[in-house]
Each structure stands twice: as structure tokens, then as C-alpha cells.
Design a protein around this motif. Structure first.
Motif, PDB file in Angstrom:
ATOM      1  N   SER A 155     -62.271  45.805  -4.367  1.00  0.00           N
ATOM      2  CA  SER A 155     -63.023  44.994  -5.311  1.00  0.00           C
ATOM      3  C   SER A 155     -63.333  43.658  -4.655  1.00  0.00           C
ATOM      4  O   SER A 155     -62.824  43.342  -3.574  1.00  0.00           O
ATOM      5  CB  SER A 155     -62.237  44.783  -6.615  1.00  0.00           C
ATOM      6  N   GLY A 156     -64.161  42.872  -5.305  1.00  0.00           N
ATOM      7  CA  GLY A 156     -64.503  41.572  -4.746  1.00  0.00           C
ATOM      8  C   GLY A 156     -65.543  40.880  -5.596  1.00  0.00           C
ATOM      9  O   GLY A 156     -65.713  41.182  -6.776  1.00  0.00           O
ATOM     10  N   LEU A 157     -66.245  39.952  -4.976  1.00  0.00           N
ATOM     11  CA  LEU A 157     -67.257  39.161  -5.655  1.00  0.00           C
ATOM     12  C   LEU A 157     -68.609  39.373  -5.001  1.00  0.00           C
ATOM     13  O   LEU A 157     -68.701  39.597  -3.789  1.00  0.00           O
ATOM     14  CB  LEU A 157     -66.900  37.672  -5.591  1.00  0.00           C
ATOM     15  N   VAL A 158     -69.674  39.277  -5.793  1.00  0.00           N
ATOM     16  CA  VAL A 158     -71.029  39.179  -5.264  1.00  0.00           C
ATOM     17  C   VAL A 158     -71.412  37.710  -5.297  1.00  0.00           C
ATOM     18  O   VAL A 158     -71.314  37.055  -6.340  1.00  0.00           O
ATOM     19  CB  VAL A 158     -72.027  40.019  -6.075  1.00  0.00           C
ATOM     20  N   MET A 159     -71.826  37.187  -4.139  1.00  0.00           N
ATOM     21  CA  MET A 159     -72.074  35.761  -4.001  1.00  0.00           C
ATOM     22  C   MET A 159     -73.516  35.505  -3.599  1.00  0.00           C
ATOM     23  O   MET A 159     -74.139  36.310  -2.907  1.00  0.00           O
ATOM     24  CB  MET A 159     -71.117  35.172  -2.967  1.00  0.00           C
ATOM     25  N   GLY A 160     -74.051  34.355  -4.016  1.00  0.00           N
ATOM     26  CA  GLY A 160     -75.463  34.083  -3.856  1.00  0.00           C
ATOM     27  C   GLY A 160     -75.796  33.223  -2.658  1.00  0.00           C
ATOM     28  O   GLY A 160     -74.949  32.513  -2.109  1.00  0.00           O
ATOM     29  N   THR A 161     -77.078  33.281  -2.260  1.00  0.00           N
ATOM     30  CA  THR A 161     -77.596  32.468  -1.160  1.00  0.00           C
ATOM     31  C   THR A 161     -78.883  31.780  -1.601  1.00  0.00           C
ATOM     32  O   THR A 161     -79.971  32.070  -1.090  1.00  0.00           O
ATOM     33  CB  THR A 161     -77.848  33.324   0.095  1.00  0.00           C
ATOM     34  N   ARG A 219     -72.551  39.607   0.054  1.00  0.00           N
ATOM     35  CA  ARG A 219     -73.748  38.771  -0.027  1.00  0.00           C
ATOM     36  C   ARG A 219     -74.937  39.626   0.379  1.00  0.00           C
ATOM     37  O   ARG A 219     -74.848  40.422   1.320  1.00  0.00           O
ATOM     38  CB  ARG A 219     -73.658  37.564   0.912  1.00  0.00           C
ATOM     39  N   ALA A 220     -76.055  39.434  -0.312  1.00  0.00           N
ATOM     40  CA  ALA A 220     -77.260  40.166   0.053  1.00  0.00           C
ATOM     41  C   ALA A 220     -77.751  39.722   1.425  1.00  0.00           C
ATOM     42  O   ALA A 220     -77.502  38.598   1.869  1.00  0.00           O
ATOM     43  CB  ALA A 220     -78.346  39.936  -0.992  1.00  0.00           C
ATOM     44  N   ALA A 221     -78.453  40.614   2.107  1.00  0.00           N
ATOM     45  CA  ALA A 221     -79.038  40.279   3.401  1.00  0.00           C
ATOM     46  C   ALA A 221     -80.090  39.188   3.239  1.00  0.00           C
ATOM     47  O   ALA A 221     -80.647  38.970   2.151  1.00  0.00           O
ATOM     48  CB  ALA A 221     -79.662  41.520   4.022  1.00  0.00           C
ATOM     49  N   ARG A 222     -80.399  38.521   4.333  1.00  0.00           N
ATOM     50  CA  ARG A 222     -81.417  37.473   4.306  1.00  0.00           C
ATOM     51  C   ARG A 222     -82.777  38.111   3.983  1.00  0.00           C
ATOM     52  O   ARG A 222     -83.020  39.290   4.230  1.00  0.00           O
ATOM     53  CB  ARG A 222     -81.446  36.745   5.648  1.00  0.00           C
ATOM     54  N   PRO A 223     -83.705  37.334   3.437  1.00  0.00           N
ATOM     55  CA  PRO A 223     -85.013  37.896   3.091  1.00  0.00           C
ATOM     56  C   PRO A 223     -85.760  38.377   4.337  1.00  0.00           C
ATOM     57  O   PRO A 223     -85.592  37.839   5.437  1.00  0.00           O
ATOM     58  CB  PRO A 223     -85.743  36.720   2.436  1.00  0.00           C
TER      59      PRO A 223
END
Length: 457
Positions: A275-281, A364-368
Motif C-alpha cells: 500500500s502507499g500514497l498517490v502524490m502529485g506534481t 507519482r504519475a510520469a512527467r507529461p
């Protein structure tokens, strides 16, 4: 024994596991008494600039494999992990040294309450060492038994009259304040520094590693050391590895526990929960702010092809706290995490098997996708969060070739990018780093998708 940079670049055999060089503490710091097993203090791990607590995952596993209870450890996530350009000037989604001191002090208090301990040990990577020194110097010394600073640029990434407001300037007010006096450590806690022998990109005499080639930094490989501390040199490990490598773990454990670890290897569990966290950029700046409304799916994949073996073994959507999971998996499974979050590319993260459970599988989502990706049928990234790619020190192969965007010599790159034509969409891509091997799939960039082969070691 010390290993020189020349030795490593000549391909010598004594590589990351070289014996550390012990440098005599400048002011004769007393070695802490050996604690009994039950007396090992709780440990709080502190990440560096732009990072998050997930980087300590393998260290937590090694600690658990040596009998340290998971409940007695904490890996902090600073809200805004990136430093400001000028420490005293507010900047969106970036933190000051005082912000970090305040958050770390709160985390120390929380870990003390949770465990009932009177003092905790602090272990920091890079900028995390600044927060540790700051909290100890400014009223927190009585709460801390040990302070381990791994690759912390204690005398600056540079030391000049240029950009004096930066906390990374050794002549700036922040570091001058920490380093003033005959001793550079605050009395009370036992201090240990771990550094590289010439392979730390942030402890180099030439400014080319910080975008100023030919400009002297007035900093040397000895920059992370402190007068009054125990200072160890870990051979040719890079800036990240001096915190997260097995060699670093040995020294961290030995310093805090007062004895050698029983084992360095991670002991697998029979059943694993993740488990973990989804973090924003936001704006492309990494933060540890939770993302609400993100979807996380976990698939078991064939380690030879990267193809999914059945449907998702887990699926969840994050609430306001950003937490996903838990996902129940087998410790032998290779995995694909699919992260779909607002305003970001759909990110397919391929991972080696997880030998133990973890609640710090932060995503974290990949960079755009940007102009360099124009015309690519698929974009894949090879990522090494816990270290840099060193050529020729390491074997680094991405789709059968050494990545062109990984520079040789002093390790400076944690990621490599592969762009494939539309005819290659859907095929498998092999990523290899020394003995770790991950097979990813090429997803269509036209659907705003990026694949990441994320290394564990």
C-alpha cells in the motif's frame, strides 16, 4: 582502503562493496555504548530534495530482517520536498529549511508517542540531513540518540558569494549557522556521516555537475564530513547509494544498534501486502501532497514478457488522503501498477517482485509528454530511484543497448528515456541494471500513456 575514481573508471573489480575508510573524528566523538536488542531506539528516516519516504523501502526491509519491528520505524514524507531557490523567499510547492525543521520535529514527537521512547535515531539522505541538523541544533538534541547523515552536502553543493540565499550554498546563512563553532555537531546525539570517495555529483570541485562547467565550487569530496562526527567513506558509491545501498545499511545499522547486522540480505515473507500514497506534481514540481480521485490497479505480469497474467489483483480509488491499497500479492510475482490520475499521463509502472510487505509504495504519475516525445509511438523510462546509473561502473541496458542519455564517469543520471516508433507499440522492452531485470510493455503515447521500468536496487 580507499578506492579512487580512476580505479573505478578503469573497471577494477572492487566496486560498490569496497571496505569503508574510517576517518578519525576531528574532536574525538565518543562511540555510543552498545545497546541491548530491546534498547535499539526507534528510527526515523528522512528523505532528500524532491524525494519521498518510499526510497527507504529496502532499508526498512533490511531493518525488519534484522529484528527491528516495523512499528518502531517511520519514513517521513515532507509536504513539499523541493527546496526554494532562496530559502527566505516563498515559492509555490517548495519548502524552506524552517518548514522542514517544523515537519521533522512533529514527526519525531509522533514517533516518540507511538513507541513510548524517550529518544529516536534519525537517518537522513542528502537534504534530509539538513533538516536533522537543524532540528537538533534548535532545541531537539534531547529527543535524538543518533544522527546519520548520508551524502548530506554539509559544506554546500557550492561555497561562493553567488546565490547566497540558497540553503545549498556553503557560504550562505543557513549552512554558516549550522557549521559555526569549533565543532560542527551539536552535543548530545552521536553523529555519523557517510560519503562517497569522489563519485558524489554534489561533492565535486568543478561546477559542471550543477550546470556551471569550469567554475570552481570550492567544495571537495570531503564536503559531507563534519568536525566532531564519525566520518566514513564508502568507496565509489554515488550520491544516492551512500544512503540506500546494502553497504550503507550495514554502517547505519551498526552505528545505531552498536553491533554488526545479522544479515544484509532481505528475508522474504510468505505473503505480501502493499500500500502507499498517490502524490502529485503540480506544474511539474514533485510534491508529497496526496492526490484524490486517482485509480491504482495492480497486475501480475510474466517476468519474461511483461504480459499480464489474468485480470487485476487489486484496484482502488484514492480518497482525500491519497492512500491506495492494500494489495495482496505473492513475493515471487513481477508486477505492473497502472496509475490513472487527473491531468497526468496514464502511467504503467513495472516492478521486480516485492519480497516483503510495505506501506510506502508511493506512486507519482510520469512527467507529461512533451516536445521531445513528438512523433514517438511509445515512450518508456528506466528509473533508478535509490541510486544513479554509473558507466562503466554498472551494467545498464535498455532494450539491449546502453542508454544514450546516461553519461559516463561520475554518476549523475537516475533515469533514461526510450522512444519507439508506432510499429513497436505493444512489444516488450527489457531493462537491465546489473543483476536486476524488468520487462515492460510499450504503451501507445497517442493515448497519453507512459511506461516506467522502476528498479528496486
Amino acid at each position: 582502503m580507499k578506492l579512487s575514481r580512476r580505479t573505478i573508471l578503469q573497471g577494477a573489480s572492487a566496486l560498490p562493496f569496497a571496505v569503508a575508510s574510517l576517518r578519525t573524528p576531528a574532536l574525538g566523538q565518543t562511540t555510543p555504548a552498545v545497546p541491548a536488542a530491546a534498547e535499539v531506539p526507534p528510527i526515523l528516516f528522512v528523505h532528500g530534495n524532491g524525494a519521498y519516504g518510499a526510497l527507504w523501502m529496502t532499508t526498512l526491509w533490511r531493518m525488519e530482517s534484522n529484528g527491528v519491528a516495523r512499528e518502531r520505524m517511520l519514513a517521513i514524507n515532507f509536504t513539499d520536498p523541493n527546496a526554494r531557490d532562496a530559502d527566505s523567499v516563498e515559492q509555490p510547492n517548495r519548502s524552506s529549511t524552517e518548514d522542514q525543521r517544523r515537519e521533522l520535529a512533529a514527526a519525531i514527537a509522533g514517533l516518540k508517542r507511538r513507541t513510548g521512547a524517550s529518544r529516536v535515531a534519525l537517518v537522513g539522505s542528502s537534504r534530509g540531513g539538513y533538516a536533522i541538523r537543524n532540528v537538533i541544533k534548535n532545541g531537539g538534541a534531547g529527543d535524538v540518540s543518533h544522527a546519520v547523515l548520508c551524502g548530506t552536502p554539509n559544506h554546500g553543493v557550492w561555497a561562493s558569494d553567488d546565490v547566497l540565499g540558497s540553503e545549498f550554498n556553503g557560504r550562505g546563512p543557513f549552512l554558516r549557522g549550522l557549521n559555526e563553532g569549533e565543532s560542527e555537531v551539536t552535543p548530545g546525539p552521536a553523529f555519523l556521516t557517510l560519503r562517497s570517495d569522489g563519485m558524489d555529483k554534489y561533492a565535486q570541485a568543478d561546477g559542471r555537475f550543477i550546470g556551471k562547467p569550469g567554475v570552481p565550487t570550492n567544495v571537495t569530496a570531503e564536503g559531507p564530513e563534519l568536525k566532531g562526527a564519525t566520518n566514513l567513506v564508502l568507496g565509489t558509491l554515488d550520491h544516492q547509494e551512500v544512503a540506500f545501498h546494502p553497504r550503507a545499511f550495514r554502517e547505519i545499522y551498526k552505528f545505531i544498534a552498536g553491533r554488526e547486522p545479522d544479515r544484509i540480505a532481505i528475508t522474504p515473507e510468505s505473503s505480501v501486502k502493499l500500500s502507499g500514497l498517490v502524490m502529485g506534481t503540480p506544474g511539474g514540481v514533485p510534491t508529497n501532497r496526496p492526490v484524490e480521485g486517482a485509480t491504482v490497479e495492480v497486475f501480475r505480469v510474466d517476468p519474461a514478457s511483461g504480459e499480464r497474467q489474468g485480470g487485476a489483483v487489486h484496484g482502488s480509488k484514492t480518497a482525500a488522503d491519497g492512500r491506495w491499497g492494500p494489495a495482496q500479492v505473492d513475493p515471487t510475482w513481477s508486477l505492473e501498477f497502472v496509475l490513472t490520475s487527473p491531468t497526468a499521463p496514464t502511467t504503467h509502472i513495472y516492478r521486480s517482485p516485492f519480497p516483503r510487505s510495505s506501506d510506502v509504495v508511493h506512486l507519482r504519475a510520469a512527467r507529461p509528454l512533451g516536445p521531445p516525445d513528438a512523433g514517438a509511438g511509445a515512450v518508456l523510462i528506466l528509473s533508478r530511484p535509490r541510486g544513479y546509473f554509473g558507466l562503466p561502473r554498472d551494467i545498464v541496458l535498455f532494450d539491449g543497448k546502453e542508454p544514450a542519455d546516461v553519461k559516463p564517469g561520475v554518476p549523475t543520471d537516475t533515469a533514461a528515456t526510450l522512444r519507439l516508433p508506432a510499429t513497436d507499440v505493444g512489444r516488450n522492452v527489457v531493462a537491465e541494471f546489473n543483476e536486476e531485470r524488468i520487462v515492460a510493455r510499450a504503451w501507445p503515447a497517442a493515448e497519453n500513456r507512459i511506461a516506467i521500468a522502476e528498479l528496486t536496487y
